[in-house]
Design a protein around this motif. Structure first.
Motif, PDB file in Angstrom:
ATOM      1  N   PRO A  21      32.140  53.150  28.258  1.00 46.68           N
ATOM      2  CA  PRO A  21      32.631  52.957  29.631  1.00 46.68           C
ATOM      3  C   PRO A  21      33.107  51.515  29.809  1.00 46.68           C
ATOM      4  CG  PRO A  21      30.595  54.202  29.662  1.00 46.68           C
ATOM      5  CD  PRO A  21      30.787  53.752  28.239  1.00 46.68           C
ATOM      6  N   LEU A  22      34.157  51.345  30.577  1.00 39.54           N
ATOM      7  CA  LEU A  22      34.777  50.025  30.741  1.00 39.54           C
ATOM      8  C   LEU A  22      34.537  49.502  32.153  1.00 39.54           C
ATOM      9  CD1 LEU A  22      36.721  47.801  29.634  1.00 39.54           C
ATOM     10  CD2 LEU A  22      38.595  49.145  30.599  1.00 39.54           C
ATOM     11  N   ILE A  23      34.132  48.242  32.248  1.00 36.37           N
ATOM     12  CA  ILE A  23      33.968  47.583  33.539  1.00 36.37           C
ATOM     13  C   ILE A  23      35.024  46.491  33.678  1.00 36.37           C
ATOM     14  CG2 ILE A  23      32.492  46.064  34.923  1.00 36.37           C
ATOM     15  CD1 ILE A  23      30.100  47.584  33.966  1.00 36.37           C
ATOM     16  N   LEU A  24      35.796  46.553  34.764  1.00 37.02           N
ATOM     17  CA  LEU A  24      36.740  45.485  35.086  1.00 37.02           C
ATOM     18  C   LEU A  24      36.038  44.481  35.984  1.00 37.02           C
ATOM     19  CD1 LEU A  24      40.112  47.315  35.901  1.00 37.02           C
ATOM     20  CD2 LEU A  24      39.150  46.667  33.691  1.00 37.02           C
ATOM     21  N   LYS A  25      36.083  43.230  35.589  1.00 36.84           N
ATOM     22  CA  LYS A  25      35.484  42.162  36.385  1.00 36.84           C
ATOM     23  C   LYS A  25      36.595  41.277  36.934  1.00 36.84           C
ATOM     24  CE  LYS A  25      31.141  41.849  33.768  1.00 36.84           C
ATOM     25  NZ  LYS A  25      30.239  40.936  33.019  1.00 36.84           N
ATOM     26  N   GLY A  26      36.355  40.707  38.105  1.00 39.22           N
ATOM     27  CA  GLY A  26      37.357  39.822  38.683  1.00 39.22           C
ATOM     28  C   GLY A  26      37.210  39.733  40.179  1.00 39.22           C
ATOM     29  N   ALA A  27      37.814  38.710  40.763  1.00 36.51           N
ATOM     30  CA  ALA A  27      37.694  38.480  42.196  1.00 36.51           C
ATOM     31  C   ALA A  27      38.374  39.582  42.997  1.00 36.51           C
ATOM     32  CB  ALA A  27      38.289  37.119  42.562  1.00 36.51           C
ATOM     33  N   ARG A  28      37.973  39.694  44.245  1.00 37.49           N
ATOM     34  CA  ARG A  28      38.622  40.612  45.169  1.00 37.49           C
ATOM     35  C   ARG A  28      40.104  40.250  45.301  1.00 37.49           C
ATOM     36  NH1 ARG A  28      36.302  43.789  49.078  1.00 37.49           N
ATOM     37  NH2 ARG A  28      34.297  42.709  49.005  1.00 37.49           N
ATOM     38  N   GLN A  29      40.952  41.253  45.420  1.00 37.06           N
ATOM     39  CA  GLN A  29      42.392  41.103  45.639  1.00 37.06           C
ATOM     40  C   GLN A  29      43.176  40.681  44.386  1.00 37.06           C
ATOM     41  OE1 GLN A  29      44.085  41.732  48.821  1.00 37.06           O
ATOM     42  NE2 GLN A  29      42.126  42.771  49.033  1.00 37.06           N
ATOM     43  N   THR A  30      42.581  40.802  43.206  1.00 40.21           N
ATOM     44  CA  THR A  30      43.322  40.467  41.989  1.00 40.21           C
ATOM     45  C   THR A  30      43.999  41.681  41.368  1.00 40.21           C
ATOM     46  OG1 THR A  30      41.227  40.591  40.757  1.00 40.21           O
ATOM     47  CG2 THR A  30      42.012  38.393  41.381  1.00 40.21           C
ATOM     48  N   GLY A  31      43.833  42.870  41.971  1.00 35.68           N
ATOM     49  CA  GLY A  31      44.585  44.037  41.519  1.00 35.68           C
ATOM     50  C   GLY A  31      43.816  45.031  40.686  1.00 35.68           C
ATOM     51  N   LYS A  32      42.487  45.000  40.726  1.00 34.61           N
ATOM     52  CA  LYS A  32      41.693  45.885  39.882  1.00 34.61           C
ATOM     53  C   LYS A  32      41.894  47.356  40.262  1.00 34.61           C
ATOM     54  CE  LYS A  32      37.798  43.900  40.851  1.00 34.61           C
ATOM     55  NZ  LYS A  32      38.359  42.908  41.793  1.00 34.61           N
ATOM     56  N   THR A  33      41.839  47.644  41.564  1.00 37.09           N
ATOM     57  CA  THR A  33      42.003  49.039  41.994  1.00 37.09           C
ATOM     58  C   THR A  33      43.377  49.572  41.606  1.00 37.09           C
ATOM     59  OG1 THR A  33      40.451  48.762  43.833  1.00 37.09           O
ATOM     60  CG2 THR A  33      42.028  50.586  43.984  1.00 37.09           C
ATOM     61  N   TRP A  34      44.411  48.794  41.854  1.00 34.26           N
ATOM     62  CA  TRP A  34      45.767  49.228  41.491  1.00 34.26           C
ATOM     63  C   TRP A  34      45.857  49.484  39.989  1.00 34.26           C
ATOM     64  CZ3 TRP A  34      49.484  47.437  38.128  1.00 34.26           C
ATOM     65  CH2 TRP A  34      50.756  48.026  38.246  1.00 34.26           C
ATOM     66  N   GLY A  85      34.053  35.234  40.916  1.00 38.16           N
ATOM     67  CA  GLY A  85      35.338  34.963  40.281  1.00 38.16           C
ATOM     68  C   GLY A  85      36.252  34.099  41.129  1.00 38.16           C
ATOM     69  N   LEU A  86      35.720  33.430  42.151  1.00 38.20           N
ATOM     70  CA  LEU A  86      36.565  32.658  43.063  1.00 38.20           C
ATOM     71  C   LEU A  86      36.843  31.248  42.570  1.00 38.20           C
ATOM     72  CD1 LEU A  86      35.143  33.698  46.556  1.00 38.20           C
ATOM     73  CD2 LEU A  86      37.092  34.629  45.307  1.00 38.20           C
ATOM     74  N   ILE A  87      36.054  30.782  41.610  1.00 40.36           N
ATOM     75  CA  ILE A  87      36.271  29.443  41.059  1.00 40.36           C
ATOM     76  C   ILE A  87      36.175  29.479  39.533  1.00 40.36           C
ATOM     77  CG2 ILE A  87      35.421  28.248  43.129  1.00 40.36           C
ATOM     78  CD1 ILE A  87      32.779  27.761  41.604  1.00 40.36           C
ATOM     79  N   GLN A  88      36.721  28.444  38.920  1.00 41.77           N
ATOM     80  CA  GLN A  88      36.601  28.231  37.477  1.00 41.77           C
ATOM     81  C   GLN A  88      35.938  26.868  37.259  1.00 41.77           C
ATOM     82  OE1 GLN A  88      37.522  30.224  34.939  1.00 41.77           O
ATOM     83  NE2 GLN A  88      38.563  31.809  36.109  1.00 41.77           N
ATOM     84  N   LYS A  89      34.960  26.852  36.397  1.00 37.31           N
ATOM     85  CA  LYS A  89      34.219  25.622  36.115  1.00 37.31           C
ATOM     86  C   LYS A  89      34.619  25.122  34.730  1.00 37.31           C
ATOM     87  CE  LYS A  89      29.397  24.226  36.982  1.00 37.31           C
ATOM     88  NZ  LYS A  89      28.023  24.780  37.112  1.00 37.31           N
ATOM     89  N   VAL A  90      35.066  23.870  34.646  1.00 40.66           N
ATOM     90  CA  VAL A  90      35.484  23.289  33.369  1.00 40.66           C
ATOM     91  C   VAL A  90      34.559  22.118  33.055  1.00 40.66           C
ATOM     92  CG1 VAL A  90      37.346  22.139  32.114  1.00 40.66           C
ATOM     93  CG2 VAL A  90      37.873  23.991  33.705  1.00 40.66           C
ATOM     94  N   TYR A  91      33.765  22.249  31.988  1.00 42.69           N
ATOM     95  CA  TYR A  91      32.781  21.233  31.646  1.00 42.69           C
ATOM     96  C   TYR A  91      33.392  20.102  30.807  1.00 42.69           C
ATOM     97  CZ  TYR A  91      28.955  24.282  33.155  1.00 42.69           C
ATOM     98  OH  TYR A  91      28.104  25.061  33.886  1.00 42.69           O
ATOM     99  N   ARG A  92      32.805  18.945  30.957  1.00 42.83           N
ATOM    100  CA  ARG A  92      33.145  17.815  30.095  1.00 42.83           C
ATOM    101  C   ARG A  92      32.416  17.978  28.764  1.00 42.83           C
ATOM    102  NH1 ARG A  92      30.228  13.135  29.026  1.00 42.83           N
ATOM    103  NH2 ARG A  92      31.487  11.394  28.232  1.00 42.83           N
ATOM    104  N   VAL A  93      33.095  17.624  27.674  1.00 43.86           N
ATOM    105  CA  VAL A  93      32.425  17.553  26.379  1.00 43.86           C
ATOM    106  C   VAL A  93      32.176  16.085  26.042  1.00 43.86           C
ATOM    107  CG1 VAL A  93      33.186  19.752  25.415  1.00 43.86           C
ATOM    108  CG2 VAL A  93      34.664  17.758  25.192  1.00 43.86           C
TER     109      VAL A  93
END
Length: 428
Positions: A20-33, A278-286
């Motif tokens: 079974p496949l789960i689509l992940k992502g923020a609301r309004q990104t087009g998953k239902t469509w 899924g509303l933000i992206q976190k980018v860490y420093r190395v």
């Protein structure tokens, strides 16, 4: 509209060991469509269940996980005769039915011949709240806002998109003015499917902004509905601080910019909630530019970006003329929009995990990726300004095999680095 995720969905359908496949992502990104279009084009029949609007269907999972019984109930509710060889079963807003999420394990183990796909906008939040997730028993696919490449396809510019795929930079350079025209429009419109579709149909930037503001209001409504009262104020403060955080020359996330005296401990849950949605992206420093980059993460230092460049412009109340034509007052924030755009394409189009690196406050590399066993520094320039002091200093010190500057300038390969046009960042 054409979404590149459709290719991944077709691959999933043909897998011999399909789960079974789960689509992940923020609301309004087009998953239902995506799910419904996938069912329409790739299957004879689609049994669609929405757990948010159909309260009755939740009850069929309360009794047990007997798959034949569950299938009979879905037959009745959806009015679709489910047969394994030609029917797609869709569970939408599945976070509203925790036992339906758990049932995916039993579909995997006892009825793998059935094609089951599920999605939930707040699925990550639900899992952190104690919903049992069928680890190892499902496939997952992350859905992002439309990329610039998908935006070109939606705009009817398939030939321009194909040139990017072919990496034919001599031809790409000939049409650089067209790419830049569409790129600036993308900065304003962004990749939320409803905003893109509205612009393609009506060519009205004011209507686009109304849609963006409606989406932002929907997210704010989710904050109120799904967060504990004690966290709501903190969550809103984090969310509303992001445009200002990105407007700084040093885009590192400062808790003190949320409010005076703010500390990480008081806002960690709010940031995690936004990440789960899924509303933000976190980018860490190395701390060190070496392979593997993940081994050198400084978890206390990071940047936070939004999910979409168009929504960033809307939150910042930037009008279309300012973004499309630019002005002197916009110079500082132009860098923020450009970095947001690049980050968005990296996560949706390239498969790389982006980090950033700074040896000092004056020498920062905007993004670092790991490619084919090498660390690749990526410096972002908003215009054609080709001075890359930080990248030059980094290359002189570390002598990387590859180094990339991305800007509005044309493709150019030099001894020490490659200039990749911003509109071709997916080719990184």
């Amino acid at each position: 509209m054409m979404r590149t995720a459709m290719t991944e969905l077709r691959r999933w359908k043909e897998k011999g060991n399909r789960k079974p496949l789960i689509l992940k992502g923020a609301r309004q990104t087009g998953k239902t469509w995506l799910m419904r279009e996938f069912g329409r084009t790739q299957f004879k029949k689609t049994a669609y269940i929405n757990f948010d609007s159909d309260v009755r269907i939740r009850q069929i999972f309360d009794q047990d996980y007997d798959i034949p019984r569950i299938l009979r109930m879905i037959n009745i509710e959806s009015h679709v005769a489910i047969t394994p060889e030609d029917t797609l079963i869709i569970f939408d807003e599945v976070q509203e039915a925790p036992r339906a999420i758990s049932s995916l394990k039993y579909f995997c183990e006892n009825a793998p011949e059935y094609a089951v796909i599920a999605a939930g906008s707040l699925l990550g939040v639900s899992i952190h709240e104690g919903v049992s997730f069928p680890v190892g028993k499902v496939d997952t696919l992350k859905i992002y806002p439309m990329s610039f490449y998908e935006f070109l396809l939606a705009a009817g510019e398939k030939d321009l998109a194909d040139l990017l795929d072919q990496k034919d930079y001599s031809s790409i350079t000939v049409f650089s003015d067209k790419y830049i025209h569409w790129l600036k429009l993308y900065y304003y419109i962004g990749g939320m499917p409803e905003a893109v579709q509205d612009y393609i149909i009506h060519q009205d930037v004011f209507s686009v902004r109304e849609i963006q503001n409606q989406i932002l209001e929907l997210y704010e409504s989710d904050f109120s509905k799904h967060t504990p009262a004690g966290e709501l104020a903190r969550l809103r403060m984090v969310w509303n601080s992001i445009p200002g955080q990105l407007a700084k020359e040093n885009k590192k996330f400062f808790f003190g910019q949320i409010r005076p005296g703010a500390r990480a401990k008081g806002f960690e849950l709010a940031i995690e909630w936004l990440l789960d949605c899924g509303l933000i992206q976190k980018v860490y420093r190395v701390q060190k530019p070496a392979v593997p980059l993940k081994s050198y993460i400084d978890f206390s230092t990071f940047k936070i970006y939004l999910l979409d460049v168009g929504l960033l412009g809307a939150m910042s109340e930037l009008d279309a003329q300012t973004i499309l034509e630019g002005n002197d007052l916009f110079t500082e924030f132009k860098g923020a929009l450009t970095e947001q755009y690049v980050l968005q394409q990296l996560v949706s189009d390239t498969g790389y995990t982006p980090f950033y690196y700074s040896a000092s406050s004056h020498n920062e590399i905007d993004f670092m990726i790991q490619k084919a066993g090498f660390v690749v520094p990526v410096e972002v320039k908003a215009e054609e300004n080709l001075k890359a002091k930080s990248l030059k200093a980094y290359c002189e010190k570390h002598n990387p095999k590859y180094a990339v500057r991305t800007s509005m300038a044309n493709y150019k390969k030099q001894d020490w680095m490659t200039n990749l046009p911003l509109y071709a960042i997916r080719n990184l």
